[in-house]
Write a protein that holds these residues in place. Structure first.
Motif, PDB file in Angstrom:
ATOM      1  N   ARG A   7       0.909  -1.564  -0.042  1.00  0.00           N
ATOM      2  CA  ARG A   7      -0.245   0.277   0.498  1.00  0.00           C
ATOM      3  C   ARG A   7       0.890   1.346  -0.135  1.00  0.00           C
ATOM      4  O   ARG A   7       0.587   2.478  -0.415  1.00  0.00           O
ATOM      5  N   TYR A   8       2.123   1.121   0.755  1.00  0.00           N
ATOM      6  CA  TYR A   8       2.851   1.912   0.983  1.00  0.00           C
ATOM      7  C   TYR A   8       3.381   2.246  -0.773  1.00  0.00           C
ATOM      8  O   TYR A   8       3.478   3.040  -1.068  1.00  0.00           O
ATOM      9  N   TRP A   9       3.931   1.201  -1.446  1.00  0.00           N
ATOM     10  CA  TRP A   9       4.590   1.488  -2.979  1.00  0.00           C
ATOM     11  C   TRP A   9       3.687   1.871  -3.777  1.00  0.00           C
ATOM     12  O   TRP A   9       3.992   2.741  -4.075  1.00  0.00           O
ATOM     13  N   GLU A  10       2.392   2.280  -3.463  1.00  0.00           N
ATOM     14  CA  GLU A  10       1.534   2.518  -4.431  1.00  0.00           C
ATOM     15  C   GLU A  10       1.454   3.679  -4.041  1.00  0.00           C
ATOM     16  O   GLU A  10       0.670   4.203  -5.316  1.00  0.00           O
ATOM     17  N   THR A  11       1.356   4.532  -2.796  1.00  0.00           N
ATOM     18  CA  THR A  11       1.305   5.753  -3.054  1.00  0.00           C
ATOM     19  C   THR A  11       2.370   6.213  -3.230  1.00  0.00           C
ATOM     20  O   THR A  11       2.532   7.885  -3.541  1.00  0.00           O
ATOM     21  N   LEU A  35       6.447  -5.592 -11.295  1.00  0.00           N
ATOM     22  CA  LEU A  35       7.569  -4.579 -10.791  1.00  0.00           C
ATOM     23  C   LEU A  35       7.555  -3.888  -9.362  1.00  0.00           C
ATOM     24  O   LEU A  35       8.460  -3.911  -8.524  1.00  0.00           O
ATOM     25  N   VAL A  36       7.001  -4.673  -8.437  1.00  0.00           N
ATOM     26  CA  VAL A  36       7.327  -4.957  -7.405  1.00  0.00           C
ATOM     27  C   VAL A  36       8.444  -5.455  -6.685  1.00  0.00           C
ATOM     28  O   VAL A  36       9.096  -5.227  -6.073  1.00  0.00           O
ATOM     29  N   ARG A  37       8.279  -6.625  -7.467  1.00  0.00           N
ATOM     30  CA  ARG A  37      10.093  -7.608  -7.468  1.00  0.00           C
ATOM     31  C   ARG A  37      10.645  -7.203  -8.059  1.00  0.00           C
ATOM     32  O   ARG A  37      12.517  -6.866  -6.471  1.00  0.00           O
TER      33      ARG A  37
END
Length: 95
Positions: A7-11, A35-37
């Protein structure tokens, strides 16, 4: 990956936008997972800061992708092998 980190990375990373369904359930596609990896690797293994990863991803987004056809190294390797074989033959006849 813990939910609160995602959720933090999405922001912080506008490139990370999973599909949201009813009840705010998020569905991560294959490119989202890649992308997350990548973000995880850059932050936790390569030592980038969040700002550094943001800049890196933004630069990649704006930089044109140039795909050059790389010539096969096989002809050059064969030529080198022939030269070496010739040198060994000459060396053996000189002894």
């Amino acid at each position: 990956m813990p939910q609160h980190i995602l959720r933090y990375w999405e922001t912080r990373f506008p490139q990370l936008r999973p599909l949201q369904r009813a009840g705010n359930r998020r569905y991560y596609r294959a490119e989202d997972i890649d992308l997350v990896r990548r973000i995880d690797t850059l932050l936790n293994r390569e030592g980038y800061t969040v700002r550094g990863v943001q800049q890196l991803l933004a630069a990649e987004k704006t930089a044109p992708i140039i795909r050059e056809s790389t010539p096969s190294p096989i002809p050059a390797l064969r030529a080198i092998r022939a030269l070496l074989a010739e040198a060994l033959i000459e060396d053996g006849s000189a002894a």
